[in-house]
Design a protein around this motif. Structure first.
Motif, PDB file in Angstrom:
ATOM      1  N   LEU A  45      -7.794   3.784   3.446  1.00  0.00           N
ATOM      2  CA  LEU A  45      -8.752   3.122   3.979  1.00  0.00           C
ATOM      3  C   LEU A  45      -8.189   1.530   4.281  1.00  0.00           C
ATOM      4  CD1 LEU A  45     -11.663   2.988   5.017  1.00  0.00           C
ATOM      5  CD2 LEU A  45     -12.302   2.043   2.856  1.00  0.00           C
ATOM      6  N   LYS A  46      -7.333   1.162   3.363  1.00  0.00           N
ATOM      7  CA  LYS A  46      -6.536  -0.116   3.445  1.00  0.00           C
ATOM      8  C   LYS A  46      -5.692  -0.051   4.382  1.00  0.00           C
ATOM      9  CE  LYS A  46      -4.851  -3.990   0.828  1.00  0.00           C
ATOM     10  NZ  LYS A  46      -3.835  -4.516  -0.106  1.00  0.00           N
ATOM     11  N   ALA A  47      -4.722   0.923   4.502  1.00  0.00           N
ATOM     12  CA  ALA A  47      -3.830   1.198   5.532  1.00  0.00           C
ATOM     13  C   ALA A  47      -4.416   0.864   6.895  1.00  0.00           C
ATOM     14  CB  ALA A  47      -2.906   2.394   5.115  1.00  0.00           C
ATOM     15  N   ARG A  48      -5.549   1.702   7.045  1.00  0.00           N
ATOM     16  CA  ARG A  48      -6.277   1.705   8.315  1.00  0.00           C
ATOM     17  C   ARG A  48      -6.541   0.336   8.527  1.00  0.00           C
ATOM     18  NH1 ARG A  48      -8.403   7.174   7.223  1.00  0.00           N
ATOM     19  NH2 ARG A  48      -6.839   8.347   8.150  1.00  0.00           N
ATOM     20  N   VAL A  52       0.984  -0.984  -0.159  1.00  0.00           N
ATOM     21  CA  VAL A  52       0.100   0.017  -0.104  1.00  0.00           C
ATOM     22  C   VAL A  52       0.856   1.215  -0.009  1.00  0.00           C
ATOM     23  CG1 VAL A  52      -1.820   1.089   1.167  1.00  0.00           C
ATOM     24  CG2 VAL A  52      -1.797  -1.393   1.261  1.00  0.00           C
ATOM     25  N   GLU A  53       0.962   1.871  -1.314  1.00  0.00           N
ATOM     26  CA  GLU A  53       1.762   3.089  -1.325  1.00  0.00           C
ATOM     27  C   GLU A  53       0.862   4.394  -0.913  1.00  0.00           C
ATOM     28  OE1 GLU A  53       2.900   2.073  -5.265  1.00  0.00           O
ATOM     29  OE2 GLU A  53       4.735   1.480  -4.754  1.00  0.00           O
ATOM     30  N   ILE A  54       0.942   4.708   0.442  1.00  0.00           N
ATOM     31  CA  ILE A  54      -0.165   5.809   0.823  1.00  0.00           C
ATOM     32  C   ILE A  54       0.514   7.246  -0.008  1.00  0.00           C
ATOM     33  CG2 ILE A  54      -0.889   4.710   2.985  1.00  0.00           C
ATOM     34  CD1 ILE A  54       0.985   6.281   4.534  1.00  0.00           C
ATOM     35  N   GLU A 114      -5.802  -2.522   7.624  1.00  0.00           N
ATOM     36  CA  GLU A 114      -4.509  -3.353   7.800  1.00  0.00           C
ATOM     37  C   GLU A 114      -4.033  -3.155   9.318  1.00  0.00           C
ATOM     38  OE1 GLU A 114      -3.415  -6.042   6.213  1.00  0.00           O
ATOM     39  OE2 GLU A 114      -4.390  -5.876   4.293  1.00  0.00           O
ATOM     40  N   SER A 115      -3.840  -2.036   9.799  1.00  0.00           N
ATOM     41  CA  SER A 115      -3.286  -1.711  10.924  1.00  0.00           C
ATOM     42  C   SER A 115      -4.249  -2.159  12.048  1.00  0.00           C
ATOM     43  CB  SER A 115      -2.980  -0.164  11.151  1.00  0.00           C
ATOM     44  OG  SER A 115      -2.350   0.147   9.998  1.00  0.00           O
ATOM     45  N   MET A 116      -5.399  -2.132  11.877  1.00  0.00           N
ATOM     46  CA  MET A 116      -6.505  -2.324  12.931  1.00  0.00           C
ATOM     47  C   MET A 116      -6.611  -3.887  13.148  1.00  0.00           C
ATOM     48  SD  MET A 116     -10.365  -0.699  12.826  1.00  0.00           S
ATOM     49  CE  MET A 116      -9.878   0.807  12.450  1.00  0.00           C
ATOM     50  N   SER A 117      -6.439  -4.578  12.137  1.00  0.00           N
ATOM     51  CA  SER A 117      -6.487  -5.872  12.335  1.00  0.00           C
ATOM     52  C   SER A 117      -5.368  -6.951  12.361  1.00  0.00           C
ATOM     53  CB  SER A 117      -7.221  -6.522  11.224  1.00  0.00           C
ATOM     54  OG  SER A 117      -6.733  -6.225   9.881  1.00  0.00           O
ATOM     55  N   CYS A 118      -4.126  -6.370  12.256  1.00  0.00           N
ATOM     56  CA  CYS A 118      -2.748  -6.841  12.374  1.00  0.00           C
ATOM     57  C   CYS A 118      -2.515  -7.331  13.559  1.00  0.00           C
ATOM     58  CB  CYS A 118      -1.706  -6.167  11.676  1.00  0.00           C
ATOM     59  SG  CYS A 118      -1.305  -4.946  12.772  1.00  0.00           S
ATOM     60  N   LYS A 119      -1.711  -8.407  13.951  1.00  0.00           N
ATOM     61  CA  LYS A 119      -1.312  -8.941  15.297  1.00  0.00           C
ATOM     62  C   LYS A 119       0.072  -8.341  15.599  1.00  0.00           C
ATOM     63  CE  LYS A 119      -4.534 -12.607  15.813  1.00  0.00           C
ATOM     64  NZ  LYS A 119      -4.362 -14.299  15.463  1.00  0.00           N
TER      65      LYS A 119
END
Ligand SMILES: [Zn+2]
Length: 245
Positions: free
Chosen positions: A170-173, A116-118, A175-180
């Motif tokens: 949106l994708k970055a958020r 994801v290249e923000i 991904e950050s929300m659901s990563c471990k």
């Protein structure tokens, strides 16, 4: 006693679902100068004149007068050990996504698939009229370069004053929300929106591993004070040892 690398490797193997957030520090090891810092491009050329979206719309030749810095020079830069290690971690099923603030496209060039290249990518250039995509440095000559249809070409990067791409954000958020686990690599994470991502990950229970020359994120669970090109291959190596047992 486990070493820090062994600890981080076991954590990553156990948790998986890792997201890497990378910044200028990882590109620096490929020889890419940072534009913002002392001696950088923006000290010589006022970014509000050369790289603002308002000026680009009025007179794109200002931006394109620097095309050698953006396009020609960029093609000589190659991914380094850190980029390849993140690709290896993706192949191993540990890193599932790389979020980057860098516009150099080196993660994709190294073979990482989910990137994801923000801030966009300098390697992708498109026609502002018909939307045709070009890949740098294979674009028509000229300042500014024009598409065959007569439209002006624009890099797929975020110019000053331009909004960030909402889908990437949106994708970055998400991904950050659901990563471990989150690997913070070579980023000071002080520029929004990237700055909010480690906090988002942490608040949702992820462990944060920071790899930086100087500690930037005060809330990291593990801090490896090292260059990314040294630290990441070591982590890959430790994971290979664990996998053998
Ligand atoms: Zn066109």
């Amino acid at each position: 006693m486990e070493s820090l690398y062994e600890e981080v490797a076991s954590l990553l193997v156990k948790q998986k679902q890792c997201v890497a957030l990378t910044g200028a520090g990882i590109s620096l090891e490929s020889g890419i100068p940072t534009f913002r810092e002392k001696g950088g491009l923006w000290e010589k050329y006022d970014p509000m004149v050369y790289a603002s979206i308002d000026v680009f719309r009025k007179d794109p030749s200002k931006y394109w007068s620097l095309r050698d810095y953006f396009i020609k020079d960029y093609d000589k830069y190659q991914p380094n050990k850190a980029h390849y290690a993140l690709k290896d971690l993706e192949d191993m099923g540990i890193v599932r996504c790389v979020i980057t603030q860098n516009i150099d496209g080196l993660h994709k060039k190294a073979g990482s698939k989910n990137v994801v290249e923000i801030h966009g990518s300098i390697r992708e250039i498109y026609c502002t009229k018909c939307g045709k995509e070009y890949e740098a440095p294979h674009i028509p000559d000229g300042i500014p370069p024009y598409c065959l249809c007569g439209g002006v070409l624009k890099p797929n990067t975020i110019l000053f004053g331009e909004e960030l791409p909402q889908d990437a954000l949106l994708k970055a958020r998400n991904e950050s929300m659901s990563c471990k686990t989150m690997l913070l690599v070579g980023t000071s994470a002080i520029v929004y929106p990237a700055a909010s991502l480690p906090n988002t990950a942490k608040q949702n229970g992820a462990k944060i591993v920071e790899i930086n020359i100087e500690e930037a994120f005060s809330d990291a669970d593990y801090f490896i004070k090292e260059k990314a090109g040294t630290a990441l291959p070591k982590i890959v190596e430790e994971i290979r040892i664990i996998d053998k047992h």
